[in-house]
Design a protein around this motif. Structure first.
Motif, PDB file in Angstrom:
ATOM      1  N   TYR A  37       0.859  -1.177   0.000  1.00 47.39           N
ATOM      2  CA  TYR A  37       0.000   0.000   0.000  1.00 47.39           C
ATOM      3  C   TYR A  37       0.901   1.235   0.000  1.00 47.39           C
ATOM      4  N   ARG A  38       0.303   2.370  -0.306  1.00 44.75           N
ATOM      5  CA  ARG A  38       1.007   3.624  -0.151  1.00 44.75           C
ATOM      6  C   ARG A  38       0.045   4.713   0.284  1.00 44.75           C
ATOM      7  N   GLN A  39       0.612   5.702   0.951  1.00 44.03           N
ATOM      8  CA  GLN A  39      -0.177   6.842   1.402  1.00 44.03           C
ATOM      9  C   GLN A  39       0.607   8.107   1.159  1.00 44.03           C
ATOM     10  N   LYS A  43      -3.738  12.242   1.402  1.00 47.01           N
ATOM     11  CA  LYS A  43      -4.535  11.270   0.656  1.00 47.01           C
ATOM     12  C   LYS A  43      -4.759  10.004   1.471  1.00 47.01           C
ATOM     13  N   GLN A  44      -5.753   9.240   1.055  1.00 45.08           N
ATOM     14  CA  GLN A  44      -6.011   7.974   1.726  1.00 45.08           C
ATOM     15  C   GLN A  44      -5.001   6.922   1.293  1.00 45.08           C
ATOM     16  N   ARG A  45      -4.822   5.943   2.168  1.00 40.64           N
ATOM     17  CA  ARG A  45      -3.953   4.829   1.820  1.00 40.64           C
ATOM     18  C   ARG A  45      -4.584   4.053   0.665  1.00 40.64           C
ATOM     19  N   GLU A  46      -3.757   3.699  -0.313  1.00 44.56           N
ATOM     20  CA  GLU A  46      -4.267   2.971  -1.478  1.00 44.56           C
ATOM     21  C   GLU A  46      -3.477   1.695  -1.710  1.00 44.56           C
ATOM     22  N   LEU A  47      -4.151   0.696  -2.239  1.00 42.16           N
ATOM     23  CA  LEU A  47      -3.503  -0.563  -2.563  1.00 42.16           C
ATOM     24  C   LEU A  47      -2.737  -0.409  -3.871  1.00 42.16           C
ATOM     25  N   VAL A  48      -1.475  -0.742  -3.840  1.00 48.85           N
ATOM     26  CA  VAL A  48      -0.615  -0.604  -5.011  1.00 48.85           C
ATOM     27  C   VAL A  48      -0.497  -1.930  -5.760  1.00 48.85           C
ATOM     28  N   ALA A  49      -0.237  -3.005  -5.024  1.00 47.44           N
ATOM     29  CA  ALA A  49      -0.023  -4.295  -5.654  1.00 47.44           C
ATOM     30  C   ALA A  49      -0.299  -5.408  -4.655  1.00 47.44           C
TER      31      ALA A  49
END
Length: 121
Positions: A37-39, A43-49
């Motif tokens: 994940y990244r944040q 911004k909200q935390r998002e799933l990357v992979a």
């Protein structure tokens, strides 16, 4: 107890590459899905992979073709190879793993400590 320890990250120029690692340690029966994940600031935390125990992978549209997730089950480690980095990739990156500790169930979610990735233009 289970710990996820991340390494890698740092500062890189746009177009450059970085590789993140995340190693799980402790009492582990099995590791199911592993995730990055990244944040970014504000911004909200998002799933990357993501990668399953069977090595099936999925990526956010924003990183497809540039990032590669992989895992080494013998080392309980997940990697994120990041190529062609862009300033918009700047964020704190977190690994996450769904781990069974003493038996196949229950499965718990564990997080790494986070690592900063900064891409300069």
């Amino acid at each position: 107890q289970v710990q996820l320890v991340q390494s890698g990250g740092g500062l890189v120029q746009a177009g450059g590459s970085l590789k993140l690692s995340c190693a799980a340690s402790g009492t582990i029966f099995s590791i199911n899905g592993m995730y990055w994940y990244r944040q970014a600031p504000g911004k909200q935390r998002e799933l990357v992979a993501s990668i399953t125990s069977g090595d099936s992978t999925n990526y956010a549209d924003s990183v497809k073709g540039r990032f590669t997730i992989s895992r080494d089950n013998a080392k309980n480690t997940v990697y994120l190879q990041m190529n062609s980095l862009k300033p918009e990739d700047t964020a704190i990156y977190y690994c996450n793993a769904h781990i069974a500790t003493m038996s196949p169930v229950p499965v718990y979610s564990y997080w790494g400590q986070g690592t900063q990735v900064t891409v300069s233009s």
